[in-house]
Motif scaffolding. Structure first.
Motif, mmCIF file in Angstrom:
data_model
loop_
_atom_site.group_PDB
_atom_site.id
_atom_site.type_symbol
_atom_site.label_atom_id
_atom_site.label_comp_id
_atom_site.label_asym_id
_atom_site.label_seq_id
_atom_site.Cartn_x
_atom_site.Cartn_y
_atom_site.Cartn_z
ATOM 1 N N PHE A 170 -5.566 9.113 -3.872
ATOM 2 C CA PHE A 170 -5.620 8.055 -4.885
ATOM 3 C C PHE A 170 -5.498 8.643 -6.287
ATOM 4 O O PHE A 170 -4.712 8.152 -7.114
ATOM 5 N N SER A 171 -6.224 9.712 -6.550
ATOM 6 C CA SER A 171 -6.153 10.371 -7.863
ATOM 7 C C SER A 171 -4.749 10.882 -8.144
ATOM 8 O O SER A 171 -4.246 10.781 -9.275
ATOM 9 N N ALA A 204 6.422 10.076 -19.638
ATOM 10 C CA ALA A 204 7.680 10.829 -19.671
ATOM 11 C C ALA A 204 8.939 9.978 -19.604
ATOM 12 O O ALA A 204 10.006 10.454 -20.011
ATOM 13 N N THR A 205 8.851 8.751 -19.092
ATOM 14 C CA THR A 205 10.090 8.019 -18.827
ATOM 15 C C THR A 205 10.325 6.834 -19.737
ATOM 16 O O THR A 205 11.460 6.369 -19.868
ATOM 17 N N ASN A 206 9.285 6.276 -20.304
ATOM 18 C CA ASN A 206 9.378 5.078 -21.150
ATOM 19 C C ASN A 206 9.817 3.836 -20.392
ATOM 20 O O ASN A 206 10.143 2.815 -21.015
ATOM 21 N N ILE A 207 9.894 3.912 -19.078
ATOM 22 C CA ILE A 207 10.238 2.705 -18.325
ATOM 23 C C ILE A 207 9.170 2.376 -17.276
ATOM 24 O O ILE A 207 9.335 1.445 -16.499
ATOM 25 N N GLU A 230 0.868 -1.168 0.000
ATOM 26 C CA GLU A 230 0.000 0.000 0.000
ATOM 27 C C GLU A 230 0.906 1.218 0.000
ATOM 28 O O GLU A 230 1.755 1.382 0.865
ATOM 29 N N GLN A 231 0.717 2.088 -0.985
ATOM 30 C CA GLN A 231 1.674 3.163 -1.226
ATOM 31 C C GLN A 231 1.089 4.539 -0.929
ATOM 32 O O GLN A 231 -0.070 4.805 -1.225
ATOM 33 N N SER A 232 1.904 5.393 -0.367
ATOM 34 C CA SER A 232 1.573 6.816 -0.306
ATOM 35 C C SER A 232 2.091 7.482 -1.578
ATOM 36 O O SER A 232 2.897 6.909 -2.314
ATOM 37 N N VAL A 233 1.634 8.689 -1.855
ATOM 38 C CA VAL A 233 2.134 9.424 -3.013
ATOM 39 C C VAL A 233 3.640 9.618 -2.907
ATOM 40 O O VAL A 233 4.394 9.373 -3.849
ATOM 41 N N LEU A 234 4.106 10.046 -1.742
ATOM 42 C CA LEU A 234 5.530 10.285 -1.554
ATOM 43 C C LEU A 234 6.326 8.998 -1.729
ATOM 44 O O LEU A 234 7.359 8.972 -2.404
ATOM 45 N N GLY A 235 5.830 7.912 -1.129
ATOM 46 C CA GLY A 235 6.535 6.638 -1.246
ATOM 47 C C GLY A 235 6.639 6.185 -2.690
ATOM 48 O O GLY A 235 7.677 5.677 -3.131
ATOM 49 N N LEU A 236 5.564 6.376 -3.434
ATOM 50 C CA LEU A 236 5.558 5.981 -4.832
ATOM 51 C C LEU A 236 6.553 6.810 -5.637
ATOM 52 O O LEU A 236 7.330 6.282 -6.443
ATOM 53 N N ASP A 258 -2.305 10.031 -11.239
ATOM 54 C CA ASP A 258 -1.789 11.101 -12.084
ATOM 55 C C ASP A 258 -0.271 11.017 -12.204
ATOM 56 O O ASP A 258 0.305 11.245 -13.283
ATOM 57 N N ARG A 259 0.388 10.700 -11.097
ATOM 58 C CA ARG A 259 1.853 10.563 -11.128
ATOM 59 C C ARG A 259 2.251 9.384 -12.000
ATOM 60 O O ARG A 259 3.213 9.456 -12.776
ATOM 61 N N LEU A 260 1.538 8.279 -11.854
ATOM 62 C CA LEU A 260 1.846 7.117 -12.680
ATOM 63 C C LEU A 260 1.651 7.439 -14.156
ATOM 64 O O LEU A 260 2.453 7.035 -15.007
ATOM 65 N N SER A 261 0.587 8.166 -14.448
ATOM 66 C CA SER A 261 0.329 8.552 -15.831
ATOM 67 C C SER A 261 1.458 9.418 -16.378
ATOM 68 O O SER A 261 1.910 9.241 -17.517
#
Length: 316
Positions: A247-248, A260-263, A174-180, A252-255
């Motif tokens: 959660f949103s 942007a990174t291709n990885i 279970e991830q926080s935004v910062l942790g992710l 958004d960060r994952l998107s």
């Protein structure tokens, strides 16, 4: 490639706000074009029969099974805790195809994974996650006979591997935004070491009930089966809004990282994996599995260790 799996344990069949939370989660995922993996219990599947809109939204996502005995006693580590491995497997198969009375733990006709298959008749439901991540080897082998061939319950190995006709995926977090953000940033910074691997799987886990409930929806099962089902207090509107915003933000960060990174890739499917050689640590896995039933249900497994040795050692 960092491959993210967005997974959700859909359990709470008592508090209607958890179903509303599920709807909100589905809308947020759909807005961003992401596919989630929803592990649904037998009891929740019964409730969802009346939720046509939710079922319609879920049909665009991946459906997995989360047991017919999530919290009701006996739990999986309890009813498989017998010396006869084959009989424990037989009991597991019976219970996972049955409706379990949430007040007595008794079998009351057809249900479980059969209800899920009826709700999603166009889907091949072959994923499973054990309640509390406390899996049991004879139970897992029973699920294989019921069509399950992918499991998200174990911490046997940090990468997906196939063993005994089932693909095991890594332990969820279970991830926080910062942790992710820190996790992805560190992986990108160490890209030279990272690129030596084909992929790094990251399984993210959320509970829709946790977005809206003040405490665990199933707290009253911890001593024994209750005389009645109890609702739990809701979180404040402010806290609920904060949870959905968090959660949103993660999505958004994952998107952003995906573009942007291709990885970074958010997975929209779950494929079978190759067989790998590995050396299972039976005692480590035993302690991890037993932790949940000890802490939550005050139950000390008797035969689980031998079942693990039999399952893991037989084909290594």
């Amino acid at each position: 490639m960092i491959r993210f799996y967005l997974t959700f344990d859909v359990e709470d069949f008592i508090n209607s706000r958890s179903t509303l939370a599920l709807r909100n989660i589905l809308e947020i995922l759909d807005d961003r074009g992401f596919t989630g993996i929803f592990f649904i219990t037998g009891h929740k599947a019964e409730e969802l029969k009346e939720e046509k809109e939710v079922l319609n939204c879920l049909s665009d996502h991946i459906i997995g099974y989360h047991s017919s005995s999530h919290s009701v006693r006996p739990t999986i580590p309890e009813f498989t805790d017998i010396g006869n491995y084959k009989f424990a497997k037989k009991i597991s198969k019976k219970r996972e195809t049955s409706y379990i009375d949430p007040l007595t733990g008794e079998i009351k006709g057809k249900g479980g994974i059969k209800t899920l298959l009826e709700l999603f008749s166009d889907k091949n439901i072959d994923l499973y996650r054990a309640p509390g991540l406390s899996w049991s080897p004879p139970h897992t082998e029973a699920l294989i006979e019921l069509g399950i061939n992918k499991d998200f319950s174990t911490s046997l190995f940090p990468y997906p591997l196939q063993f005994k006709d089932i693909s095991f995926f890594p332990f969820p977090t279970e991830q926080s935004v910062l942790g992710l953000l820190l996790k992805v940033r560190d992986m990108i910074k160490s890209s030279e070491a990272f690129l030596r691997r084909k992929e790094v799987p990251v399984v993210l886990l959320w509970h829709p009930s946790g977005f809206v409930n003040e405490k665990s929806w199933d707290f009253f099962y911890r001593k024994k089966n209750p005389r009645r089902l109890e609702q739990v207090p809701p979180l404040s509107e402010t806290q609920r809004r904060k949870n959905f915003n968090t959660f949103s933000s993660i999505l958004d960060r994952l998107s952003f990282f995906e573009r942007a990174t291709n990885i970074v890739k958010v997975k929209d499917s779950v494929e079978d994996v190759e067989k790998r050689n590995f050396e299972p640590n039976v005692m480590k896995e035993y302690d991890r599995i037993a932790f949940w039933v000890r802490k939550r249900f005050e139950y000390e497994p008797t035969h689980l260790k031998n079942h693990l040795k039999y399952f893991l050692d037989e084909s290594v």
